[in-house]
Design a protein around this motif. Structure first.
Motif, PDB file in Angstrom:
ATOM      1  N   GLU A   1      45.478  37.912  39.919  1.00 23.10           N
ATOM      2  CA  GLU A   1      45.807  37.970  38.518  1.00 23.10           C
ATOM      3  C   GLU A   1      45.244  39.037  37.541  1.00 23.10           C
ATOM      4  O   GLU A   1      45.387  39.183  36.432  1.00 23.10           O
TER       5      GLU A   1
ATOM      6  N   ILE B   1      33.065  32.384  37.663  1.00 24.32           N
ATOM      7  CA  ILE B   1      34.014  31.293  37.715  1.00 24.32           C
ATOM      8  C   ILE B   1      33.785  30.494  38.895  1.00 24.32           C
ATOM      9  O   ILE B   1      33.844  29.054  38.940  1.00 24.32           O
TER      10      ILE B   1
ATOM     11  N   VAL C   1      41.708  39.592  37.386  1.00 24.64           N
ATOM     12  CA  VAL C   1      40.422  39.370  36.945  1.00 24.64           C
ATOM     13  C   VAL C   1      39.494  40.112  37.914  1.00 24.64           C
ATOM     14  O   VAL C   1      39.632  40.204  39.269  1.00 24.64           O
TER      15      VAL C   1
ATOM     16  N   ASP D   1      42.623  44.082  44.647  1.00 19.72           N
ATOM     17  CA  ASP D   1      44.096  43.617  44.416  1.00 19.72           C
ATOM     18  C   ASP D   1      44.925  43.936  45.647  1.00 19.72           C
ATOM     19  O   ASP D   1      45.793  43.102  46.199  1.00 19.72           O
TER      20      ASP D   1
ATOM     21  N   GLU E   1      43.649  34.123  44.360  1.00 21.09           N
ATOM     22  CA  GLU E   1      44.439  33.895  43.211  1.00 21.09           C
ATOM     23  C   GLU E   1      43.808  34.864  42.055  1.00 21.09           C
ATOM     24  O   GLU E   1      44.659  35.517  41.447  1.00 21.09           O
ATOM     25  N   LEU E   2      42.528  34.664  41.795  1.00 26.47           N
ATOM     26  CA  LEU E   2      42.062  35.450  40.631  1.00 26.47           C
ATOM     27  C   LEU E   2      42.167  36.861  40.833  1.00 26.47           C
ATOM     28  O   LEU E   2      42.640  37.791  39.791  1.00 26.47           O
ATOM     29  N   THR E   3      41.922  37.480  41.838  1.00 26.07           N
ATOM     30  CA  THR E   3      41.962  38.987  42.194  1.00 26.07           C
ATOM     31  C   THR E   3      43.533  39.158  41.823  1.00 26.07           C
ATOM     32  O   THR E   3      43.431  40.509  41.274  1.00 26.07           O
TER      33      THR E   3
ATOM     34  N   ARG F   1      40.978  30.483  45.800  1.00 27.45           N
ATOM     35  CA  ARG F   1      40.846  30.844  44.327  1.00 27.45           C
ATOM     36  C   ARG F   1      40.467  31.928  44.158  1.00 27.45           C
ATOM     37  O   ARG F   1      41.077  32.775  43.096  1.00 27.45           O
TER      38      ARG F   1
ATOM     39  N   ARG G   1      33.607  38.919  36.985  1.00 25.73           N
ATOM     40  CA  ARG G   1      33.958  37.617  36.416  1.00 25.73           C
ATOM     41  C   ARG G   1      34.534  36.419  37.314  1.00 25.73           C
ATOM     42  O   ARG G   1      34.156  35.178  37.150  1.00 25.73           O
ATOM     43  N   ILE G   2      35.045  36.660  38.408  1.00 27.78           N
ATOM     44  CA  ILE G   2      35.348  36.070  39.410  1.00 27.78           C
ATOM     45  C   ILE G   2      34.207  35.246  40.008  1.00 27.78           C
ATOM     46  O   ILE G   2      34.096  33.944  40.370  1.00 27.78           O
TER      47      ILE G   2
END
Length: 210
Positions: free
Chosen positions: A178, A188, A180, A112, A174-176, A171, A184-185
């Motif tokens: 958020e 996805i 996630v 993050d 973004e997920l990081t 993407r 899991r990333i």
């Protein structure tokens, strides 16, 4: 001690110094922000002269993207090293899936703090776009060399082949942000990559087959 060993030790020392500078710079960028951190502060944290920092990293942005040369060369290298009978698309798909499974930082996997450092810095966002463009151009040059086509086709194909890597890097960031976690990333973006590359198969599956 032989000259070869001396040169080897010098090269090792250079790599260690470069890594230490990069590590300290990243730590400061994450804590204080890219724009707010000065080269002088980085030099002090790494215990080197300011000129040493600029000798290793002529651009401040390169302190954040310290593997930018590998990043730019990555897609062209995948195509150049593809297996016999494998198309450019198939090689890029295979390597992407392998890299996603191991959560490779070159795909965008990080943590993050690092992701936030990038997206909150206009300078780093601009530099990332430049690197993505350079990577696409390097891929286009490789495709032109492979196919012997010096027209616009390799450039257009390169843009399409590079698109999943570029879009899914965004993407991943973004997920990081958020919250996630990386496993899991990986799931996805792996699912998304399978769909994207499958959609590209009819038009590019037979292009640049080794």
């Amino acid at each position: 001690m032989s000259d070869t060993k001396i040169l080897g030790l010098r090269e090792l020392k250079k790599r260690e110094t470069r890594q230490a500078i990069s590590d300290q710079a990243t730590r400061l960028f994450i804590r204080r922000g890219f724009e707010q951190t000065t080269i002088t502060e980085i030099a002090g944290a790494a215990r080197v002269a300011k000129k040493t920092v600029t000798n290793y990293f002529p651009r401040k942005e390169d302190l954040a993207f310290d593997h930018h040369e590998r990043f730019v060369a990555a897609l062209a290298g995948i195509v150049a090293g593809r297996r016999p009978g494998e198309s450019a698309l198939a090689a890029l798909r295979r390597v992407f899936m392998e890299a996603a499974a191991r959560q490779d930082p070159l795909l965008g996997f990080t943590h993050d703090g690092f992701a936030r450092m990038i997206v909150q810095s206009p300078t780093l966002v601009t530099r990332l776009r430049e690197l993505l463009e350079q990577r696409e151009k390097a891929l286009a040059r490789e495709l032109a060399a492979e196919t012997g086509d010096q027209g616009p086709v390799p450039q257009v194909v390169a843009a399409q082949l590079a698109a999943p890597y570029r879009v899914l890097l965004g993407r991943i960031l973004e997920l990081t942000l958020e919250g996630v976690d990386n496993p899991r990333i990986a799931e996805i973006v792996g699912e998304a990559a399978r769909e994207l590359f499958e959609l590209m198969e009819p038009s590019l599956g037979s292009y640049a087959v080794r």
